[in-house]
Write a protein that holds these residues in place. Structure first.
Motif, PDB file in Angstrom:
ATOM      1  N   ALA A   1      -6.903   4.667  -2.920  1.00  0.00           N
ATOM      2  CA  ALA A   1      -7.020   3.811  -4.021  1.00  0.00           C
ATOM      3  C   ALA A   1      -5.919   2.524  -3.949  1.00  0.00           C
ATOM      4  O   ALA A   1      -6.125   1.677  -4.444  1.00  0.00           O
ATOM      5  CB  ALA A   1      -6.422   4.851  -5.367  1.00  0.00           C
ATOM      6  N   ALA A   2      -4.857   2.977  -3.545  1.00  0.00           N
ATOM      7  CA  ALA A   2      -3.604   1.901  -3.211  1.00  0.00           C
ATOM      8  C   ALA A   2      -4.045   0.769  -2.473  1.00  0.00           C
ATOM      9  O   ALA A   2      -3.725  -0.392  -2.431  1.00  0.00           O
ATOM     10  CB  ALA A   2      -2.429   2.661  -3.125  1.00  0.00           C
ATOM     11  N   ILE A   3      -4.843   1.330  -1.287  1.00  0.00           N
ATOM     12  CA  ILE A   3      -5.225   0.279  -0.300  1.00  0.00           C
ATOM     13  C   ILE A   3      -6.194  -0.689  -1.085  1.00  0.00           C
ATOM     14  O   ILE A   3      -6.260  -1.894  -0.978  1.00  0.00           O
ATOM     15  CB  ILE A   3      -5.836   0.839   0.975  1.00  0.00           C
ATOM     16  CG1 ILE A   3      -4.758   1.578   1.557  1.00  0.00           C
ATOM     17  CG2 ILE A   3      -6.710  -0.154   1.808  1.00  0.00           C
ATOM     18  CD1 ILE A   3      -5.270   2.297   3.039  1.00  0.00           C
ATOM     19  N   ILE A   4      -7.154  -0.091  -1.782  1.00  0.00           N
ATOM     20  CA  ILE A   4      -8.161  -0.944  -2.355  1.00  0.00           C
ATOM     21  C   ILE A   4      -7.681  -1.772  -3.470  1.00  0.00           C
ATOM     22  O   ILE A   4      -7.918  -2.940  -3.691  1.00  0.00           O
ATOM     23  CB  ILE A   4      -9.223   0.005  -3.052  1.00  0.00           C
ATOM     24  CG1 ILE A   4     -10.071   0.842  -2.029  1.00  0.00           C
ATOM     25  CG2 ILE A   4     -10.104  -0.903  -3.991  1.00  0.00           C
ATOM     26  CD1 ILE A   4     -10.735  -0.276  -1.141  1.00  0.00           C
ATOM     27  N   ALA A   5      -6.519  -1.283  -4.236  1.00  0.00           N
ATOM     28  CA  ALA A   5      -5.981  -2.083  -5.229  1.00  0.00           C
ATOM     29  C   ALA A   5      -5.221  -3.545  -4.817  1.00  0.00           C
ATOM     30  O   ALA A   5      -5.025  -4.403  -5.200  1.00  0.00           O
ATOM     31  CB  ALA A   5      -5.081  -1.350  -6.142  1.00  0.00           C
ATOM     32  N   ALA A   6      -4.287  -2.904  -3.475  1.00  0.00           N
ATOM     33  CA  ALA A   6      -3.717  -4.150  -2.910  1.00  0.00           C
ATOM     34  C   ALA A   6      -4.515  -5.401  -2.017  1.00  0.00           C
ATOM     35  O   ALA A   6      -4.396  -6.353  -2.266  1.00  0.00           O
ATOM     36  CB  ALA A   6      -2.765  -3.576  -1.769  1.00  0.00           C
ATOM     37  N   LEU A   7      -5.778  -4.710  -1.547  1.00  0.00           N
ATOM     38  CA  LEU A   7      -6.647  -5.661  -0.930  1.00  0.00           C
ATOM     39  C   LEU A   7      -7.204  -6.543  -2.070  1.00  0.00           C
ATOM     40  O   LEU A   7      -7.551  -7.838  -1.730  1.00  0.00           O
ATOM     41  CB  LEU A   7      -7.784  -4.776  -0.339  1.00  0.00           C
ATOM     42  CG  LEU A   7      -7.481  -4.310   1.042  1.00  0.00           C
ATOM     43  CD1 LEU A   7      -8.420  -3.328   1.519  1.00  0.00           C
ATOM     44  CD2 LEU A   7      -6.723  -5.262   2.046  1.00  0.00           C
ATOM     45  N   GLU A   8      -7.372  -5.932  -3.261  1.00  0.00           N
ATOM     46  CA  GLU A   8      -8.173  -6.977  -4.271  1.00  0.00           C
ATOM     47  C   GLU A   8      -7.175  -8.123  -4.689  1.00  0.00           C
ATOM     48  O   GLU A   8      -7.622  -9.053  -5.214  1.00  0.00           O
ATOM     49  CB  GLU A   8      -8.353  -6.099  -5.546  1.00  0.00           C
ATOM     50  CG  GLU A   8      -9.753  -5.097  -5.219  1.00  0.00           C
ATOM     51  CD  GLU A   8     -10.029  -4.337  -6.448  1.00  0.00           C
ATOM     52  OE1 GLU A   8     -11.008  -4.444  -7.004  1.00  0.00           O
ATOM     53  OE2 GLU A   8      -8.990  -3.587  -7.025  1.00  0.00           O
ATOM     54  N   LYS A   9      -5.737  -7.860  -4.579  1.00  0.00           N
ATOM     55  CA  LYS A   9      -4.812  -8.719  -5.031  1.00  0.00           C
ATOM     56  C   LYS A   9      -4.682  -9.851  -3.874  1.00  0.00           C
ATOM     57  O   LYS A   9      -4.008 -10.846  -4.201  1.00  0.00           O
ATOM     58  CB  LYS A   9      -3.813  -8.003  -5.457  1.00  0.00           C
ATOM     59  CG  LYS A   9      -3.737  -7.235  -6.466  1.00  0.00           C
ATOM     60  CD  LYS A   9      -2.602  -6.563  -6.904  1.00  0.00           C
ATOM     61  CE  LYS A   9      -2.681  -5.534  -8.098  1.00  0.00           C
ATOM     62  NZ  LYS A   9      -1.331  -4.730  -8.247  1.00  0.00           N
ATOM     63  N   THR A  10      -5.038  -9.344  -2.778  1.00  0.00           N
ATOM     64  CA  THR A  10      -4.950 -10.500  -1.522  1.00  0.00           C
ATOM     65  C   THR A  10      -5.682 -11.964  -1.851  1.00  0.00           C
ATOM     66  O   THR A  10      -6.723 -11.791  -2.535  1.00  0.00           O
ATOM     67  CB  THR A  10      -5.538  -9.972  -0.262  1.00  0.00           C
ATOM     68  OG1 THR A  10      -6.714  -9.739  -0.167  1.00  0.00           O
ATOM     69  CG2 THR A  10      -4.758  -8.706   0.162  1.00  0.00           C
ATOM     70  N   ARG A  11      -5.125 -12.979  -1.114  1.00  0.00           N
ATOM     71  CA  ARG A  11      -5.621 -14.339  -1.407  1.00  0.00           C
ATOM     72  C   ARG A  11      -6.040 -14.799   0.178  1.00  0.00           C
ATOM     73  O   ARG A  11      -5.105 -15.858   0.488  1.00  0.00           O
ATOM     74  CB  ARG A  11      -5.023 -15.245  -2.161  1.00  0.00           C
ATOM     75  CG  ARG A  11      -5.139 -14.755  -3.750  1.00  0.00           C
ATOM     76  CD  ARG A  11      -4.377 -16.056  -4.345  1.00  0.00           C
ATOM     77  NE  ARG A  11      -4.325 -15.447  -5.898  1.00  0.00           N
ATOM     78  CZ  ARG A  11      -3.825 -16.408  -6.928  1.00  0.00           C
ATOM     79  NH1 ARG A  11      -3.340 -17.433  -6.705  1.00  0.00           N
ATOM     80  NH2 ARG A  11      -3.903 -15.888  -8.103  1.00  0.00           N
ATOM     81  N   PRO A  12      -6.685 -14.578   0.909  1.00  0.00           N
ATOM     82  CA  PRO A  12      -6.782 -14.949   2.485  1.00  0.00           C
ATOM     83  C   PRO A  12      -7.099 -16.279   2.404  1.00  0.00           C
ATOM     84  O   PRO A  12      -7.903 -16.732   1.836  1.00  0.00           O
ATOM     85  CB  PRO A  12      -7.824 -13.968   3.128  1.00  0.00           C
ATOM     86  CG  PRO A  12      -8.720 -13.275   1.861  1.00  0.00           C
ATOM     87  CD  PRO A  12      -7.751 -13.467   0.680  1.00  0.00           C
ATOM     88  N   ALA A  13      -6.686 -17.053   3.305  1.00  0.00           N
ATOM     89  CA  ALA A  13      -6.945 -18.352   3.452  1.00  0.00           C
ATOM     90  C   ALA A  13      -6.621 -18.828   4.968  1.00  0.00           C
ATOM     91  O   ALA A  13      -6.068 -17.856   5.726  1.00  0.00           O
ATOM     92  CB  ALA A  13      -5.753 -19.241   2.595  1.00  0.00           C
ATOM     93  N   GLY A  14      -6.956 -19.973   5.237  1.00  0.00           N
ATOM     94  CA  GLY A  14      -6.864 -20.336   6.675  1.00  0.00           C
ATOM     95  C   GLY A  14      -8.186 -20.385   7.435  1.00  0.00           C
ATOM     96  O   GLY A  14      -9.179 -20.170   6.924  1.00  0.00           O
TER      97      GLY A  14
END
Length: 402
Positions: free
Chosen positions: A172-185
């Motif tokens: 659950a923590a992994i999913i919540a953290a991944l949702e907040k990411t902003r991949p760029a590049g």
């Protein structure tokens, strides 16, 4: 025999686009057969065809749960008795060959011989809604597990800077953290591509999670309206209740005895003796999902039901293994569930217990100590959060004696 006095039996071989109908007399004589389209106009023609030779004793229909579901509903509405016909056995097909007319005639002959006596489920009520929602939920559950497995698999081989961010976190923590990411590049860089894929997978996981929660709420609403008392049984929640209702169907009266229900859910004891060993085991037939539901009720009661714990202790002292005890419990629970399905009765009024205890100035701790239960267990019973009819009676008698 005059046509108007001829009583007939229909046999129907169902397919996706067409249904083949055969008519036989009560003596087994082949009367007629014809193919019809599996559409509304075709169903009307089938009714006209099978009723055109005289009174219809019954109609044997193959695939009442799939290709023949709508036809079975229409025949039932027309007052024609519908019986479920199993697929012809392979030995008969090897000897006699296979064709749609042959299968239709064999379906009718199966009814005439008394080999087909099962009434199909009526798929025209709230239980059919439960079945459809559960089918959707099952695929969503599998998809959610697949997404989580894919996230874990990608993280295993991901670049170390990315792996370090999520090391030691739960699902659950992994999913919540991944949702907040902003991949760029540059997406051609493995680190950026991996981060982008993980974020999309996290969104997919969240969408599936919300879909499952919505379905659970819809299931709960239907059960609350259609069969609210079923969940009064200890260990029976929304998931178990919905599965048992789907197994029984919209017409539970088709199951005549609780022994038939036990066979339907795969908990009927059958002989398994050999030599000097005399024993029984549970049937491996029936609906395996319903058997799984009853198994979960057994596990819950073994952990939290005082009456079941007492029973388990007594049977262990008699030398029974855990598996043997669980087999016995499944049979008892099936009997209890059948009675609640056919003759639902509400749980005793638990709120009156608290009022009676307080009127006698007895504390919860005092009552729990005398009854030898945890105060929290007694409190949950008083608030109606758990159901135990036998303990309710014991508690009532104890309060009346004080």
């Amino acid at each position: 025999m005059a046509k108007e006095h001829l009583k007939v039996i229909a046999g129907i071989d169902t397919h996706t686009d067409t249904h083949h109908v055969a008519i036989i007399s009560e003596t087994g004589r082949h009367v007629a057969d014809q193919e019809f389209l599996a559409v509304e106009s075709g169903y009307r023609k089938i009714i006209e065809f099978i009723t055109g030779f005289g009174p219809v004793v019954a109609a044997g229909v193959e695939g009442t749960g799939s290709y023949g579901a709508e036809l079975a509903r229409i025949l039932t509405k027309e007052g024609i008795q519908v019986l479920e016909v199993m697929r012809p056995n392979r030995q008969g097909r090897r000897l006699q060959g296979k064709s749609d007319p042959l299968d239709a005639y064999q379906a009718a002959e199966s009814v005439l011989a008394g080999r087909s006596t099962a009434t199909p489920k009526a798929r025209d009520g709230a239980v059919e809604s439960l079945r459809v929602l559960r089918a959707e939920r099952a695929t969503a559950m599998r998809a959610r597990v697949a997404v989580m497995n894919q996230v874990q698999g990608i993280l295993v081989s991901a670049p170390e800077p990315l792996r370090a961010k999520y090391r030691g976190l739960g699902s659950a923590a992994i999913i919540a953290a991944l949702e907040k990411t902003r991949p760029a590049g540059n997406i051609s860089e493995p680190l950026n591509a991996t981060a982008t894929a993980l974020k999309r997978l996290a969104h997919r996981y969240r969408a599936l999670h919300q879909e499952i929660a919505l379905i659970d709420a819809e299931l709960d609403t239907i059960i609350t309206t259609h069969a609210p008392l079923l969940r009064d049984l200890h260990g029976v929640g929304t998931d178990v209740a919905s599965q048992l209702l789907v197994t029984v169907g919209d017409n539970p009266q088709r199951i005549g005895t609780e022994a038939q229900f036990a066979a339907l859910v795969g908990v009927a004891p059958i002989p398994a003796s050999s030599g000097k060993t005399t024993r029984h085991r549970l049937s491996r037939g029936g609906d395996r999902q319903a058997n799984k539901a009853i198994h979960s009720v057994v596990l819950v009661r073994m952990m939290s039901d005082s009456r079941t714990k007492t029973y388990v202790t007594r049977r262990r002292a008699e030398g029974k293994s855990t598996k043997e005890i669980m087999r016995c419990l499944k049979r008892y629970i099936a009997r209890e569930i059948y009675e609640q399905l056919l003759h639902p009765h509400p749980a005793p009024d638990a709120g009156a217990l608290r009022a009676l205890r307080k009127s006698k100035n007895i504390t919860l701790q005092t009552a729990a100590g005398d009854l030898r239960v945890w105060p929290t267990a007694l409190s949950r019973l008083e608030r109606g959060l758990t159901r135990d009819d036998h303990f309710h009676e014991r508690y009532t008698n104890w309060l009346n004696d004080h």
